[in-house]
Design a protein around this motif. Structure first.
Motif, mmCIF file in Angstrom:
data_model
loop_
_atom_site.group_PDB
_atom_site.id
_atom_site.type_symbol
_atom_site.label_atom_id
_atom_site.label_comp_id
_atom_site.label_asym_id
_atom_site.label_seq_id
_atom_site.Cartn_x
_atom_site.Cartn_y
_atom_site.Cartn_z
ATOM 1 N N PRO A 1 -15.299 -25.766 -15.416
ATOM 2 C CA PRO A 1 -15.802 -24.774 -16.377
ATOM 3 C C PRO A 1 -16.137 -25.390 -17.735
ATOM 4 C CG PRO A 1 -13.823 -23.959 -15.283
ATOM 5 C CD PRO A 1 -13.966 -25.404 -14.911
ATOM 6 N N ALA B 1 -4.880 -23.507 -18.841
ATOM 7 C CA ALA B 1 -6.006 -22.575 -18.995
ATOM 8 C C ALA B 1 -5.779 -21.278 -18.231
ATOM 9 C CB ALA B 1 -7.302 -23.235 -18.523
ATOM 10 N N TYR B 2 -5.176 -21.387 -17.041
ATOM 11 C CA TYR B 2 -5.043 -20.208 -16.188
ATOM 12 C C TYR B 2 -3.974 -19.269 -16.714
ATOM 13 C CZ TYR B 2 -8.143 -22.660 -13.143
ATOM 14 O OH TYR B 2 -9.252 -23.301 -12.653
ATOM 15 N N ALA C 1 -1.996 -15.968 -9.342
ATOM 16 C CA ALA C 1 -1.934 -14.622 -8.765
ATOM 17 C C ALA C 1 -0.656 -14.431 -7.964
ATOM 18 C CB ALA C 1 -3.150 -14.382 -7.869
ATOM 19 N N ALA C 2 -0.252 -15.466 -7.222
ATOM 20 C CA ALA C 2 0.962 -15.344 -6.415
ATOM 21 C C ALA C 2 2.169 -15.113 -7.313
ATOM 22 C CB ALA C 2 1.161 -16.589 -5.554
ATOM 23 N N VAL D 1 -13.706 -24.601 -24.358
ATOM 24 C CA VAL D 1 -13.457 -23.332 -23.687
ATOM 25 C C VAL D 1 -11.980 -22.963 -23.856
ATOM 26 C CG1 VAL D 1 -13.464 -22.203 -21.439
ATOM 27 C CG2 VAL D 1 -15.290 -23.781 -22.032
ATOM 28 N N GLU D 2 -11.715 -21.676 -23.997
ATOM 29 C CA GLU D 2 -10.339 -21.214 -24.147
ATOM 30 C C GLU D 2 -9.465 -21.765 -23.018
ATOM 31 O OE1 GLU D 2 -9.844 -17.026 -23.629
ATOM 32 O OE2 GLU D 2 -7.756 -17.070 -24.283
ATOM 33 N N GLY D 3 -8.356 -22.377 -23.398
ATOM 34 C CA GLY D 3 -7.443 -22.874 -22.379
ATOM 35 C C GLY D 3 -7.524 -24.374 -22.153
ATOM 36 N N TYR D 4 -8.514 -25.035 -22.755
ATOM 37 C CA TYR D 4 -8.582 -26.497 -22.657
ATOM 38 C C TYR D 4 -8.090 -27.096 -23.963
ATOM 39 C CZ TYR D 4 -11.160 -26.084 -18.351
ATOM 40 O OH TYR D 4 -11.517 -25.803 -17.066
ATOM 41 N N GLY E 1 -5.376 -23.561 -4.986
ATOM 42 C CA GLY E 1 -6.053 -23.494 -6.273
ATOM 43 C C GLY E 1 -5.210 -22.826 -7.341
ATOM 44 N N PRO F 1 -6.010 -20.479 -9.519
ATOM 45 C CA PRO F 1 -6.079 -19.016 -9.623
ATOM 46 C C PRO F 1 -5.140 -18.328 -8.636
ATOM 47 C CG PRO F 1 -8.280 -19.942 -9.503
ATOM 48 C CD PRO F 1 -7.331 -21.064 -9.245
ATOM 49 N N ARG F 2 -5.004 -18.911 -7.435
ATOM 50 C CA ARG F 2 -4.150 -18.276 -6.425
ATOM 51 C C ARG F 2 -2.674 -18.486 -6.730
ATOM 52 N NH1 ARG F 2 -9.212 -18.236 -5.978
ATOM 53 N NH2 ARG F 2 -9.201 -20.358 -5.262
ATOM 54 N N VAL G 1 -5.665 -17.669 -20.351
ATOM 55 C CA VAL G 1 -6.642 -16.596 -20.182
ATOM 56 C C VAL G 1 -5.964 -15.290 -19.737
ATOM 57 C CG1 VAL G 1 -8.651 -15.888 -18.824
ATOM 58 C CG2 VAL G 1 -8.527 -18.192 -19.749
#
Lengths: 263, 313, 429
Positions: C88, C286-287, C271-272, C406-409, C265, C267-268, C290
């Motif tokens: 990203p 970053a994850y 989410a988990a 970018v936000e999170g870096y 990944g 994101p998962r 955000v």
């Protein structure tokens, strides 16, 4: 070509790697037997779930729905075959996995399924994914039953169900075609299974409710970073080779049996 | 006796319908989910036309779309479908008709194995082949062809367009992507076609051979009427399947977020969906939903129009 | 007749698709028809003498993100592949530069995974590679002197948890954790959130910590994040080093105990953790950044103790940058000099976790460039090299400034960026 790519691992390990069950490249372990077992388990369970559903879809479309709706409903079912598999994977991870975990644990009355991402989740997701393929094939055959045959069946006073079963026997080659297409899809599915299988490389498990690995998902999950280990890439090619050999074996056996059984 | 049969009938039929419905519920859930989120996303990212033509958003963007991936997917899917059908259909006829021949059985096994091959390895195979032939192809065929075209057309606008399609190939290009997709499609077409041909009733087959005389005529002309429905399904399912493929494209078409000639890296909607699903940024995730909705719509239109046409015929 | 009709229908549909494609391309692509990747159209000649490339490295300093800029001397789209993590940010940099240069310079970056990125780079299929892990040692020896590698951005791993009883929104506090406790959780030795060892370092939350089994979430695919996380544990907890070790994919003890969740990944994993009460997981900064609000509602992200200075650090841009600077100082002391662009960076990446001070879990994402694109057999080497120099010198200077991150870096400290600039300047056509 795959053999050439896989050669370094054979030179190092011999064919023994097919009998080892631990994949831990950091520790120089490249076993893939657990992945083959995972592939077998998930595809067998998936097919066992998918075939009845596929036949159900075909019968529903041809026997129950009014003819106007058939095309649209059928096209919508076919359409799901279009879905990028990554979307199935995401859905499987975010929706199906937690749902199955809840359902299984409630039914069993305990924490049987400790993670939403397990071999069982992969099997159910595969069943859902391959059903449209099998259904499409069976449906086409089903629609082909000649009017004369249909009339004859009803002529002898058969009920709807008996007629359906007779017709299914009549189009057995379609049912088998659907079966093999679905089986192949289930064994080869990569992206979606990788998302929900849990990625347990380290030990062989036959417990469906544990996280596991299949050969296709092993390749998908490991290939991106395999270059960092000298033998990881050859080992993945060897795994693909194993899957192909295995596929040839079961297909040859199946064709032999079918031809013997259906003279 | 009759009442038990009636009850059995109801239970059996009910079971079939129940299974059929159970199988389709998740499918429709996904479709509804994608459309509801996708349409909303398209509106928020700048409207349909903007979405269909602009470049994918970066995390800092406010709007964006799937222009470059979309044309890549359309082009590669069309080429892949033609290739897959051209090879898969004859193969399927052969397997279905010559069931007793050893070679046909071998072909059937081969096709079955091809289905279960992880699609990423098909991509890797094409990648390896591309690496072998790229130089020779460019030196002996594509280079001279593009030079001739340039000489013939001059530096006109038209040549500019032609050069988007024809020219020396990069390591990654739309044609490698289409080849990988065709390889993925072949077994689907072949297997469904084979089932169709295998199911043709023996008397009809004999009659067809009788009238058609030559084997070729019998196979392709007389019996096509019987199996055309199934063959259409084969073509549609196969096309649909490859339109959504991700893994075989990664090392062949590679993906591209910008408009670029098909002789170089080419984008695909599925690749963008995959990329966007790996980021935490909402604008990119939204674009993935929009992209999925666009992809489904294209295929839906293709399906329904082909079906309606088939019915009218 | 029917068959021919259906064939016609299919062919017609295909033609329609191609027409739509061409129209879409024409409609959207007119502005970009001049940005070829292929060798045929790139205007190579005259533009890329060494003096010229000096001028291109100066352009970036004037670049602003919003207004159109004097276009650079060469035009083209570069291709790169590798790390998923940096994608990203690279895309954002590319879009900013694309706008600033009026479409003259852009980068088409695809996330193939770091290892595959290195492969594609070494096979000369892409112009540059990006990797979360430096070039592996055997390959470094093989290609020594031919390429440079340098960090482009800092990644940091955070420990996120979902424990509703002690959620940040409820208690206003985040959990304290140490490397040893994290290791023991992932090894299955610490089984409950109310374990006395966790309570001992969290006096403020001791009463609220529930006696529920801990679910540990980890990545299911081979990833640089896992490498960074396990390397940190291996360096700080001897027991972990002996039993699990470190790598891009490891054999998780917690899985065998049935309390592990594998997810693909970042994101998962995020989410988990969010969906599983009483879980813990490691994700890239970053994850979390955000989705901060969601994590605060269900749990939070942990302060991690730096085992060297004994202080607890919260993952912030400053604490991570502090850690990176301290780690590089330690490297320079140990090896006598700061890392050079054409050196083996594996020792550097080994020094990064557990720095003398600052937030202890961090990693670089590296960019790989050839030193001499002509010698490596790239077509249009001069153009490529000029574009690469222009792009990456911008990335290492302007690209590290707030509006372009970018936000999170986490941007590079200027000392580290300097190493990169040195590397970029050594790239010849």
């Amino acid at each position: 070509m795959f053999f050439i790519k896989a050669y370094p691992i054979f030179a190092r390990e011999g064919f023994a790697m097919f009998l080892q069950t631990e994949w831990d490249p950091g520790a120089q372990k490249y076993g893939v037997l657990q992945a083959l077992v995972g592939t077998m388990l998930t595809s067998v369970v998936a097919i066992a779930l998918a075939m009845p559903m596929a036949i159900g879809v075909a019968v529903t479309i041809n026997e129950v729905l009014p003819s106007r709706l058939r095309t649209i409903f059928g096209s919508l079912v076919d359409l799901t075959a279009t879905m990028p598999t990554v979307l199935f994977g995401l859905w499987g991870f975010y929706v199906l996995g937690p749902f199955l975990q809840n359902a299984v644990n409630t039914l069993a009355g305990g924490a049987v399924m400790t993670s939403p991402s397990t071999l069982f989740t992969a099997s159910v997701l595969l069943a859902i994914m391959v059903t449209p393929y099998a259904a499409a094939v069976i449906r086409e055959g089903y629609a082909l039953v000649p009017k004369a045959v249909e009339e004859a069946i009803y002529g002898v006073g058969a009920t709807r169900l008996e007629a359906v079963l007779l017709k299914l026997r009549y189009v057995i080659s379609y049912v088998l075609g659907g079966f093999f297409l679905a089986l192949g899809r289930a064994m080869g599915e990569t992206v979606a299974v990788a998302m929900v299988v849990g990625g347990n490389y380290a030990h062989l498990t036959t417990n469906l409710f544990q996280s596991g690995i299949t050969i296709s998902s092993l390749i998908a999950l490991q290939f991106g970073n395999a270059r960092f280990y000298t033998y990881a890439e050859p080992a993945l090619f060897a795994a693909a080779l194993l899957l192909a050999i295995f596929g040839i074996a079961i297909n040859t056996a199946a064709i032999y049996l079918i031809q013997k059984w259906q003279p | 006796m009759t009442s038990t049969r009636k009850v059995l009938n109801w239970i059996g039929m009910g079971l079939f319908v129940l299974l059929g419905v159970a199988a389709t519920i998740p499918l429709f859930l996904i479709i509804i989910d994608i459309y509801s989120k996708g349409i909303d996303a398209i509106n928020r990212l700048g409207g349909l036309w903007h979405f269909l033509t602009s470049e994918p958003p970066s995390p800092l963007s406010k709007s964006g779309g799937v222009g470059p991936p979309l044309i890549g997917t359309l082009y590669m899917t069309a080429l892949g479908a033609i290739g897959g059908f051209a090879l898969g259909f004859p193969l399927g006829v052969y397997i279905g008709e010559m069931r007793r021949e050893k070679l046909a059985n071998a072909a059937r096994v081969g096709v079955n194995v091809l289905v279960e091959f992880p699609t990423i390895t098909i991509g890797l195979f094409v990648y390896a082949v591309m690496g072998l032939v790229q130089d020779d192809l460019n030196r002996y065929i594509l280079g001279p062809v593009s030079a001739t075209l340039k000489a013939a057309l001059g530096n006109s606008v038209f040549y500019n367009y032609v050069s988007w399609f024809v020219g020396p190939l990069d390591s990654f290009n739309a044609y490698a992507g289409a080849a990988a997709l065709a390889l993925v499609m072949i077994p689907y077409v072949a297997l469904i076609t084979a089932s169709a041909y295998a199911s043709v009733a023996q008397p009809l087959r004999e009659a067809a051979y009788g009238i058609g005389g030559r084997e070729f005529n019998a196979l392709f002309i007389v019996m096509r009427k019987v199996v055309s429905r199934a063959v259409l399904t084969a073509a549609l399912i196969g096309t649909a399947k490859i339109a959504g493929e991700t893994a075989p494209l990664l090392f062949t078409a590679f993906g591209n977020n910008y408009y670029a000639p098909f002789t170089g890296s080419t984008g695909a909607v599925s690749l963008w969906i995959y990329a966007a699903s790996e980021t935490p940024y909402n604008v990119q995730i939204m674009s993935a939903y929009g992209a999925a909705a666009v992809l489904l719509t294209i295929i839906l239109i293709l399906f329904i129009s082909a079906r309606i046409k088939a019915i009218h015929d | 007749m029917q068959m021919t009709k259906t064939t016609t229908a299919i062919i017609a549909a295909v033609i329609v698709i191609v027409i739509v494609a061409v129209i879409a391309m024409w409609a959207g692509g007119t502005s970009r028809t001049q940005t070829p990747t292929s060798a045929t159209q790139a205007p190579t000649p005259t533009t890329t003498s060494p003096t010229q490339t000096v001028s291109t490295t100066q352009t970036p300093t004037q670049t602003t993100t919003t207004q159109t800029q004097t276009t650079p001397s060469v035009r083209g789209v570069l291709t790169g592949a590798g790390s998923t993590f940096i994608a990203p940010q690279l895309q954002a940099w590319s879009n900013i530069l694309e706008n600033a240069t009026g479409g003259a310079l852009a980068v088409n970056y695809q996330l193939t995974g770091s290892g595959a990125g290195i492969s594609l780079f070494l096979n000369k299929k892409v112009d540059f590679g990006a990797s979360d892990v430096p070039m592996p040692e055997d390959l470094y020896q093989k290609y020594k002197g031919q390429f440079v590698q340098f960090p482009a951005i800092i990644g940091s791993i955070v420990i996120a948890y979902n424990v509703p009883e002690i959620a940040y929104n409820k208690t206003g506090k985040y959990l304290n954790l140490t490397s040893e406790i994290i290791a023991l959780i992932y090894m299955g030795n610490i089984t409950q959130w109310c374990d006395p060892r966790i309570k001992a370092i969290n006096p403020g939350l001791a009463a609220e910590l529930p006696c529920k089994p801990i679910i540990a979430v980890h990545r299911s695919e081979a990833s640089g994040t896992t490498a960074g996380f396990t390397l940190y544990l291996a360096k700080t907890v001897p027991q972990w080093n002996e039993t699990v070790g470190w790598g891009l994919t490891v054999s998780w003890p917690i899985d065998k105990l049935g309390r592990g969740i594998g997810a693909q990944g970042n994101p998962r994993v995020a989410a988990a953790v969010l969906n599983t009460p009483y879980s813990i997981g490691y994700i890239e900064y970053a994850y979390w950044a955000v989705n901060k609000k969601e994590f605060d509602a269900k749990g939070g992200v942990a302060y991690i103790r730096n085992d060297n200075d004994g202080k607890y650090y919260f993952p912030t841009e400053e604490s991570v940058a502090e850690g990176a600077a301290a780690a590089l100082q330690r490297y320079a002391q140990k090896y006598g000099a700061p890392p050079a662009p054409d050196a083996d960076w594996n020792p550097v990446s080994f020094e990064l976790p557990n720095p003398p001070k600052g937030y202890p879990m961090l990693s670089f994402t590296y960019i790989l460039l050839w030193k001499n694109y002509t010698a490596e057999g790239y077509p249009d080497a001069a153009t490529r090299a000029a574009l690469l120099r222009e792009f990456f010198s911008w990335v290492l200077t302007e690209g590290q400034k707030p509006g372009n991150i970018v936000e999170g870096y986490i941007p590079l400290p200027s000392d580290v960026a300097k190493i990169g600039l040195e590397a970029v300047n050594s790239v010849k056509p």
